[in-house]
Design a protein around this motif. Structure first.
Motif, PDB file in Angstrom:
ATOM      1  N   GLN A 128      -3.333   4.175  -2.920  1.00 36.41           N
ATOM      2  CA  GLN A 128      -3.868   2.905  -3.406  1.00 36.41           C
ATOM      3  C   GLN A 128      -3.022   1.734  -2.901  1.00 36.41           C
ATOM      4  O   GLN A 128      -1.969   1.920  -2.299  1.00 36.41           O
ATOM      5  CB  GLN A 128      -3.909   2.891  -4.936  1.00 36.41           C
ATOM      6  CG  GLN A 128      -4.829   3.970  -5.524  1.00 36.41           C
ATOM      7  CD  GLN A 128      -4.939   3.867  -7.027  1.00 36.41           C
ATOM      8  OE1 GLN A 128      -4.775   2.797  -7.616  1.00 36.41           O
ATOM      9  NE2 GLN A 128      -5.239   4.978  -7.676  1.00 36.41           N
ATOM     10  N   GLN A 188      -1.752  -2.431  -4.005  1.00 34.46           N
ATOM     11  CA  GLN A 188      -1.606  -3.383  -5.100  1.00 34.46           C
ATOM     12  C   GLN A 188      -1.272  -4.752  -4.526  1.00 34.46           C
ATOM     13  O   GLN A 188      -0.467  -4.869  -3.598  1.00 34.46           O
ATOM     14  CB  GLN A 188      -0.504  -2.932  -6.062  1.00 34.46           C
ATOM     15  CG  GLN A 188      -0.403  -3.801  -7.298  1.00 34.46           C
ATOM     16  CD  GLN A 188       0.493  -3.184  -8.360  1.00 34.46           C
ATOM     17  OE1 GLN A 188       0.728  -1.974  -8.366  1.00 34.46           O
ATOM     18  NE2 GLN A 188       0.999  -4.011  -9.263  1.00 34.46           N
ATOM     19  N   ALA A 213       0.840  -1.203   0.000  1.00 28.02           N
ATOM     20  CA  ALA A 213       0.000   0.000   0.000  1.00 28.02           C
ATOM     21  C   ALA A 213       0.872   1.249   0.000  1.00 28.02           C
ATOM     22  O   ALA A 213       1.966   1.267   0.574  1.00 28.02           O
ATOM     23  CB  ALA A 213      -0.922   0.003   1.218  1.00 28.02           C
TER      24      ALA A 213
END
Length: 295
Positions: free
Chosen positions: A233, A235, A165
């Motif tokens: 975001q 991943q 993150a």
């Protein structure tokens, strides 16, 4: 004269501290082991006073955190505290007074932290720790971290999910890579319920990293994986892991390290074992195999 409080880091990586461990179940004095989500687990810590002055009323605070992002006060969740009186040179095991009921985040790869505060400490931490304070165990002797997961070996590859993150205002560019082999200190093994287990010198692990999950267990993936995570975001990455049958009471070691510009930022350690029941069955099958009977 000062007290000197220490909760020891792991070796060679700080996140493998043997001074934090879990006892799953309702009996805090039961055997240590891997935490079980959705049920009560008890946390223990070990704190040392290597100074030449006593520190009474030492408080050890326990936290859990999602290691995919920054591990700091506010992002970590405080579980509870333990207390101890430590004369000079003393070491004491302490029990967190509040049981921990884990929830699954980051594929179940969560980290535990222990922080000691005590009177007369030679290098005291702010108490309470301010919001946003990064724990950084390598910079603070009173802070330790534990990220060790026990994985049962499987002949068919199993996928273990990881998450990286980024902070809300900063993108993140990191590399994940696999490190295999080595062994764990006896004290750390004991806290996993693997007392006196030995490293499997000829372990056959097949492991690889990928950006996407796959159903074909024969795809090993990459040994290194670069990830660029936009700000705010997260991943996912997937670790494919397959292990041939391990000898009884032996384990294989695998780590996934996260680095940026060549500096290791963190990681997770997997201790791969086989079920003793399966090992016993394999031994029985080997002892009664047709080839052996014919010979």
């Amino acid at each position: 004269m000062s007290a000197h409080l220490i909760i020891e880091d792991g070796q060679p990586w700080w996140w493998d501290s043997a001074d934090i461990w879990v006892v799953p179940g309702n009996d805090p004095n039961g055997p240590p082991g891997a935490p079980i989500a959705g049920t009560s687990n008890y946390l223990w810590g070990r704190v040392h006073n290597t100074g030449n002055s006593a520190s009474n009323g030492v408080r050890v605070d326990f936290y859990w955190a999602d290691p995919s992002g920054q591990i700091a006060v506010g992002a970590a969740t405080q579980i509870g505290s333990a207390f101890a009186d430590l004369p000079p040179g003393a070491t004491q095991e302490v029990l967190c007074l509040v049981p921990w009921v884990p929830v699954i985040v980051n594929g179940g790869h969560e980290c535990l932290l222990a922080v000691a505060h005590g009177a007369g400490d030679i290098n005291p931490l702010p108490d309470p720790l301010p919001n946003g304070f990064p724990f950084q165990p390598t910079l603070h002797e009173q802070i330790a971290q534990r990220n060790v997961t026990v994985v049962l070996a499987a002949r068919r590859a199993q996928l273990l999910a990881l998450t990286v993150a980024a902070l809300p205002r900063a993108a993140r560019k990191v590399e994940l890579h696999i490190e295999q082999g080595g062994e764990l200190p006896a004290r750390l093994l004991a806290t996993l319920g693997l007392d006196r287990w030995q490293p499997a010198r000829e372990a056959r692990l097949t492991a690889g990293l990928a950006r996407t999950p796959h159903c074909n267990g024969d795809v090993p993936g990459e040994q290194k994986l670069a990830l660029e995570v936009p700000r705010g975001q997260a991943q996912a990455a997937y670790l494919s892991l397959r292990a041939e049958a391990l000898p009884p009471r032996q384990y294989a070691l695998l780590r996934v390290l996260e680095s940026q510009d060549g500096k290791v930022l963190g990681g997770i350690t997997y201790v791969v074992t086989a079920l003793e029941k399966e090992q016993a069955q394999e031994q029985a099958q080997e002892q009664h195999s047709p080839e052996e009977q014919a010979s």
